[in-house]
Design an enzyme around this catalytic site. Structure first.
Site, PDB file in Angstrom:
ATOM      1  CD  GLU A   7      -2.908   1.353   0.570  1.00 34.46           C
ATOM      2  OE1 GLU A   7      -2.595   1.607  -0.602  1.00 34.46           O
ATOM      3  OE2 GLU A   7      -4.077   1.345   0.992  1.00 34.46           O
ATOM      4  CG  ASP A   8      -0.780   4.686  -1.761  1.00 31.18           C
ATOM      5  OD1 ASP A   8      -1.472   4.141  -0.869  1.00 31.18           O
ATOM      6  OD2 ASP A   8      -1.284   5.363  -2.673  1.00 31.18           O
ATOM      7  CG  ASP A  10      -5.629   9.128   6.349  1.00 31.72           C
ATOM      8  OD1 ASP A  10      -5.296   9.436   7.510  1.00 31.72           O
ATOM      9  OD2 ASP A  10      -6.315   9.885   5.631  1.00 31.72           O
ATOM     10  CE  LYS A  27      -2.710  11.093   6.084  1.00 32.01           C
ATOM     11  NZ  LYS A  27      -3.055  11.985   4.952  1.00 32.01           N
ATOM     12  CG  PHE A  76      -3.622  15.428   1.398  1.00 33.80           C
ATOM     13  CD1 PHE A  76      -4.548  14.472   1.809  1.00 33.80           C
ATOM     14  CD2 PHE A  76      -3.318  15.519   0.048  1.00 33.80           C
ATOM     15  CE1 PHE A  76      -5.163  13.631   0.881  1.00 33.80           C
ATOM     16  CE2 PHE A  76      -3.924  14.686  -0.882  1.00 33.80           C
ATOM     17  CZ  PHE A  76      -4.856  13.745  -0.466  1.00 33.80           C
ATOM     18  NE  ARG A  89      -3.156   8.803  -9.333  1.00 30.77           N
ATOM     19  CZ  ARG A  89      -3.694   8.348  -8.205  1.00 30.77           C
ATOM     20  NH1 ARG A  89      -2.915   7.931  -7.233  1.00 30.77           N
ATOM     21  NH2 ARG A  89      -4.996   8.290  -8.058  1.00 30.77           N
TER      22      ARG A  89
HETATM   23  P1  IMP Z   1      -7.472   5.008   4.413  1.00 29.75           P
HETATM   24  O1  IMP Z   1      -8.570   4.048   4.036  1.00 29.75           O
HETATM   25  O2  IMP Z   1      -8.025   6.226   5.084  1.00 29.75           O
HETATM   26  O3  IMP Z   1      -6.371   4.359   5.203  1.00 29.75           O
HETATM   27  O4  IMP Z   1      -6.889   5.578   3.095  1.00 29.75           O
HETATM   28  C1  IMP Z   1      -6.036   4.911   2.266  1.00 29.75           C
HETATM   29  C2  IMP Z   1      -6.009   5.520   0.891  1.00 29.75           C
HETATM   30  O5  IMP Z   1      -6.338   6.911   0.897  1.00 29.75           O
HETATM   31  C3  IMP Z   1      -4.615   5.448   0.326  1.00 29.75           C
HETATM   32  O6  IMP Z   1      -4.448   4.265  -0.424  1.00 29.75           O
HETATM   33  C4  IMP Z   1      -4.542   6.690  -0.538  1.00 29.75           C
HETATM   34  O7  IMP Z   1      -5.034   6.397  -1.825  1.00 29.75           O
HETATM   35  C5  IMP Z   1      -5.481   7.673   0.117  1.00 29.75           C
HETATM   36  N1  IMP Z   1      -4.748   8.645   0.980  1.00 29.75           N
HETATM   37  C6  IMP Z   1      -4.720   8.709   2.310  1.00 29.75           C
HETATM   38  N2  IMP Z   1      -3.953   9.729   2.748  1.00 29.75           N
HETATM   39  C7  IMP Z   1      -3.476  10.320   1.649  1.00 29.75           C
HETATM   40  C8  IMP Z   1      -2.571  11.429   1.431  1.00 29.75           C
HETATM   41  O8  IMP Z   1      -2.039  12.086   2.341  1.00 29.75           O
HETATM   42  N3  IMP Z   1      -2.323  11.729   0.124  1.00 29.75           N
HETATM   43  C9  IMP Z   1      -2.853  11.040  -0.914  1.00 29.75           C
HETATM   44  N4  IMP Z   1      -3.672   9.996  -0.765  1.00 29.75           N
HETATM   45  C10 IMP Z   1      -3.982   9.628   0.504  1.00 29.75           C
END
Ligand code: IMP
Length: 179
Positions: free
Chosen positions: A99-100, A103, A131, A152, A165
Protein backbone atom coordinates in the site's frame (compact mmCIF):
# COMPACT_ATOMS: atom_id res chain seq x y z
CA UNK A 1 4.99 26.53 -4.40
CA UNK A 2 3.63 23.89 -6.74
CA UNK A 3 0.70 25.23 -8.74
CA UNK A 4 -1.42 27.10 -6.22
CA UNK A 5 -0.17 25.05 -3.26
CA UNK A 6 2.41 25.87 -0.61
CA UNK A 7 4.71 23.00 0.29
CA UNK A 8 5.16 22.25 3.95
CA UNK A 9 7.70 19.42 3.68
CA UNK A 10 9.48 17.30 1.14
CA UNK A 11 10.67 13.70 1.23
CA UNK A 12 13.43 13.64 -1.40
CA UNK A 13 14.06 10.79 -3.84
CA UNK A 14 17.20 9.71 -1.97
CA UNK A 15 15.30 9.10 1.27
CA UNK A 16 12.53 7.23 -0.55
CA UNK A 17 15.13 5.02 -2.24
CA UNK A 18 16.79 4.24 1.10
CA UNK A 19 13.50 3.13 2.64
CA UNK A 20 12.48 1.11 -0.43
CA UNK A 21 15.83 -0.72 -0.30
CA UNK A 22 15.49 -1.36 3.43
CA UNK A 23 11.99 -2.79 3.03
CA UNK A 24 13.11 -4.93 0.09
CA UNK A 25 16.01 -6.32 2.15
CA UNK A 26 13.66 -7.31 4.98
CA UNK A 27 11.17 -8.97 2.61
CA UNK A 28 14.02 -10.78 0.82
CA UNK A 29 15.28 -12.18 4.13
CA UNK A 30 11.88 -13.12 5.54
CA UNK A 31 10.51 -14.81 2.41
CA UNK A 32 13.55 -16.84 1.25
CA UNK A 33 12.30 -19.79 -0.88
CA UNK A 34 8.62 -19.05 -0.12
CA UNK A 35 7.67 -17.20 -3.33
CA UNK A 36 5.35 -14.56 -1.83
CA UNK A 37 2.52 -12.96 -3.79
CA UNK A 38 2.76 -9.18 -3.64
CA UNK A 39 -0.61 -7.49 -4.06
CA UNK A 40 -0.43 -3.79 -4.90
CA UNK A 41 -3.27 -1.40 -4.17
CA UNK A 42 -3.82 0.75 -7.27
CA UNK A 43 -3.41 3.51 -8.31
CA UNK A 44 -1.27 5.19 -5.69
CA UNK A 45 1.14 2.28 -5.27
CA UNK A 46 2.37 2.08 -8.85
CA UNK A 47 5.79 3.71 -8.38
CA UNK A 48 6.49 2.26 -4.93
CA UNK A 49 5.49 -1.22 -6.12
CA UNK A 50 7.66 -1.09 -9.23
CA UNK A 51 10.69 0.14 -7.27
CA UNK A 52 10.17 -2.33 -4.41
CA UNK A 53 9.89 -5.50 -6.54
CA UNK A 54 13.03 -4.56 -8.44
CA UNK A 55 14.97 -4.39 -5.17
CA UNK A 56 13.68 -7.73 -3.84
CA UNK A 57 16.04 -10.51 -4.85
CA UNK A 58 13.91 -13.66 -4.48
CA UNK A 59 11.25 -15.09 -6.83
CA UNK A 60 7.79 -13.65 -6.25
CA UNK A 61 4.45 -13.20 -7.96
CA UNK A 62 2.52 -9.97 -8.36
CA UNK A 63 -1.07 -8.88 -8.73
CA UNK A 64 -3.15 -5.77 -8.10
CA UNK A 65 -6.42 -4.65 -6.63
CA UNK A 66 -8.08 -1.33 -7.25
CA UNK A 67 -9.92 0.17 -4.32
CA UNK A 68 -11.90 3.38 -4.46
CA UNK A 69 -12.40 5.19 -1.20
CA UNK A 70 -11.50 8.83 -1.59
CA UNK A 71 -13.30 10.16 -4.65
CA UNK A 72 -12.04 13.67 -5.20
CA UNK A 73 -11.82 14.67 -1.56
CA UNK A 74 -8.86 14.66 0.80
CA UNK A 75 -10.84 12.89 3.51
CA UNK A 76 -11.92 9.27 3.43
CA UNK A 77 -15.54 8.67 2.53
CA UNK A 78 -15.41 5.54 4.68
CA UNK A 79 -17.11 3.70 1.84
CA UNK A 80 -14.75 1.23 0.20
CA UNK A 81 -15.43 -0.26 -3.21
CA UNK A 82 -13.26 -2.93 -4.83
CA UNK A 83 -13.29 -2.15 -8.54
CA UNK A 84 -10.59 -4.69 -9.53
CA UNK A 85 -9.83 -7.98 -7.82
CA UNK A 86 -6.70 -10.15 -8.01
CA UNK A 87 -6.49 -12.85 -10.65
CA UNK A 88 -3.59 -15.05 -9.44
CA UNK A 89 -4.53 -17.87 -7.05
CA UNK A 90 -3.33 -17.20 -3.50
CA UNK A 91 -4.76 -20.14 -1.56
CA UNK A 92 -2.00 -21.50 0.69
CA UNK A 93 0.43 -18.78 -0.42
CA UNK A 94 2.17 -16.11 1.64
CA UNK A 95 0.71 -12.75 0.65
CA UNK A 96 2.06 -9.25 1.20
CA UNK A 97 -0.31 -6.37 0.55
CA UNK A 98 1.62 -3.36 -0.73
CA UNK A 99 0.00 0.00 0.00
CA UNK A 100 1.21 3.55 -0.62
CA UNK A 101 -0.19 5.23 2.48
CA UNK A 102 -2.34 4.13 5.42
CA UNK A 103 -4.54 6.88 6.83
CA UNK A 104 -7.78 5.86 8.62
CA UNK A 105 -6.95 2.18 8.01
CA UNK A 106 -10.45 1.55 6.59
CA UNK A 107 -9.20 0.57 3.14
CA UNK A 108 -6.68 -1.96 4.43
CA UNK A 109 -9.07 -3.40 6.97
CA UNK A 110 -11.61 -4.05 4.23
CA UNK A 111 -8.96 -5.42 1.93
CA UNK A 112 -7.34 -7.76 4.46
CA UNK A 113 -10.74 -9.34 5.17
CA UNK A 114 -11.35 -9.73 1.45
CA UNK A 115 -7.93 -11.34 0.85
CA UNK A 116 -8.27 -13.66 3.86
CA UNK A 117 -11.48 -15.11 2.38
CA UNK A 118 -9.26 -16.56 -0.36
CA UNK A 119 -7.40 -18.61 2.29
CA UNK A 120 -3.76 -17.55 1.83
CA UNK A 121 -1.12 -19.07 4.13
CA UNK A 122 -0.47 -15.64 5.65
CA UNK A 123 -1.17 -11.95 5.01
CA UNK A 124 1.27 -9.20 5.87
CA UNK A 125 1.13 -5.49 5.12
CA UNK A 126 3.86 -3.30 3.68
CA UNK A 127 3.13 0.43 3.43
CA UNK A 128 5.48 3.17 2.31
CA UNK A 129 3.85 5.66 4.68
CA UNK A 130 1.87 5.25 7.87
CA UNK A 131 -0.08 8.39 8.73
CA UNK A 132 -1.18 8.37 12.34
CA UNK A 133 -3.47 11.38 12.79
CA UNK A 134 -6.76 9.92 11.55
CA UNK A 135 -6.37 6.19 12.24
CA UNK A 136 -9.77 4.64 12.97
CA UNK A 137 -9.00 0.95 12.61
CA UNK A 138 -6.19 -0.60 14.54
CA UNK A 139 -4.18 -2.32 11.91
CA UNK A 140 -0.77 -3.94 12.12
CA UNK A 141 1.56 -2.61 9.46
CA UNK A 142 4.32 -5.21 9.32
CA UNK A 143 6.74 -3.23 7.16
CA UNK A 144 6.63 0.54 6.72
CA UNK A 145 8.98 3.16 5.35
CA UNK A 146 7.91 6.47 6.89
CA UNK A 147 5.71 7.27 9.83
CA UNK A 148 4.15 10.74 9.80
CA UNK A 149 1.79 12.38 12.22
CA UNK A 150 -0.41 14.40 9.88
CA UNK A 151 -0.63 16.22 6.55
CA UNK A 152 -1.73 15.54 3.01
CA UNK A 153 0.99 14.04 0.85
CA UNK A 154 1.33 13.97 -2.92
CA UNK A 155 3.89 12.67 -5.39
CA UNK A 156 5.57 9.28 -5.92
CA UNK A 157 2.16 7.85 -6.85
CA UNK A 158 0.08 9.82 -4.36
CA UNK A 159 -2.44 12.28 -5.74
CA UNK A 160 -4.76 15.10 -4.93
CA UNK A 161 -7.62 15.06 -7.45
CA UNK A 162 -5.41 12.94 -9.74
CA UNK A 163 -2.67 15.59 -9.77
CA UNK A 164 0.99 15.10 -8.76
CA UNK A 165 1.24 11.29 -9.05
CA UNK A 166 4.17 11.61 -11.49
CA UNK A 167 6.51 13.44 -9.12
CA UNK A 168 9.59 11.37 -8.15
CA UNK A 169 9.53 12.81 -4.61
CA UNK A 170 6.83 13.33 -1.96
CA UNK A 171 5.46 16.70 -0.89
CA UNK A 172 3.25 17.66 2.02
CA UNK A 173 0.74 20.22 0.74
CA UNK A 174 -0.75 23.05 2.72
CA UNK A 175 -4.43 22.18 2.33
CA UNK A 176 -5.48 25.67 3.40
CA UNK A 177 -4.63 26.58 -0.22
CA UNK A 178 -7.18 24.20 -1.72
CA UNK A 179 -10.02 25.78 -3.61
P1 IMP B 1 -7.47 5.01 4.41
O1 IMP B 1 -8.57 4.05 4.04
O2 IMP B 1 -8.03 6.23 5.08
O3 IMP B 1 -6.37 4.36 5.20
O4 IMP B 1 -6.89 5.58 3.10
C1 IMP B 1 -6.04 4.91 2.27
C2 IMP B 1 -6.01 5.52 0.89
O5 IMP B 1 -6.34 6.91 0.90
C3 IMP B 1 -4.61 5.45 0.33
O6 IMP B 1 -4.45 4.27 -0.42
C4 IMP B 1 -4.54 6.69 -0.54
O7 IMP B 1 -5.03 6.40 -1.83
C5 IMP B 1 -5.48 7.67 0.12
N1 IMP B 1 -4.75 8.64 0.98
C6 IMP B 1 -4.72 8.71 2.31
N2 IMP B 1 -3.95 9.73 2.75
C7 IMP B 1 -3.48 10.32 1.65
C8 IMP B 1 -2.57 11.43 1.43
O8 IMP B 1 -2.04 12.09 2.34
N3 IMP B 1 -2.32 11.73 0.12
C9 IMP B 1 -2.85 11.04 -0.91
N4 IMP B 1 -3.67 10.00 -0.77
C10 IMP B 1 -3.98 9.63 0.50
Amino acid sequence: MIGQYHILEKIPEKKIRQQVRRLARIITQEYQSREPVLIGVLNGVFLFFADLVREISIPLKIDFVRVVSYGSQDVSSGKITLTKDIEVPIEGKPVIIIEDIVDTGLTLCHLVNHIKEKKPESVKICALISKLERREKEIQIDYWGFEIKEGFLVGYGLDYNEQFRYLPYILSLDMRDKS
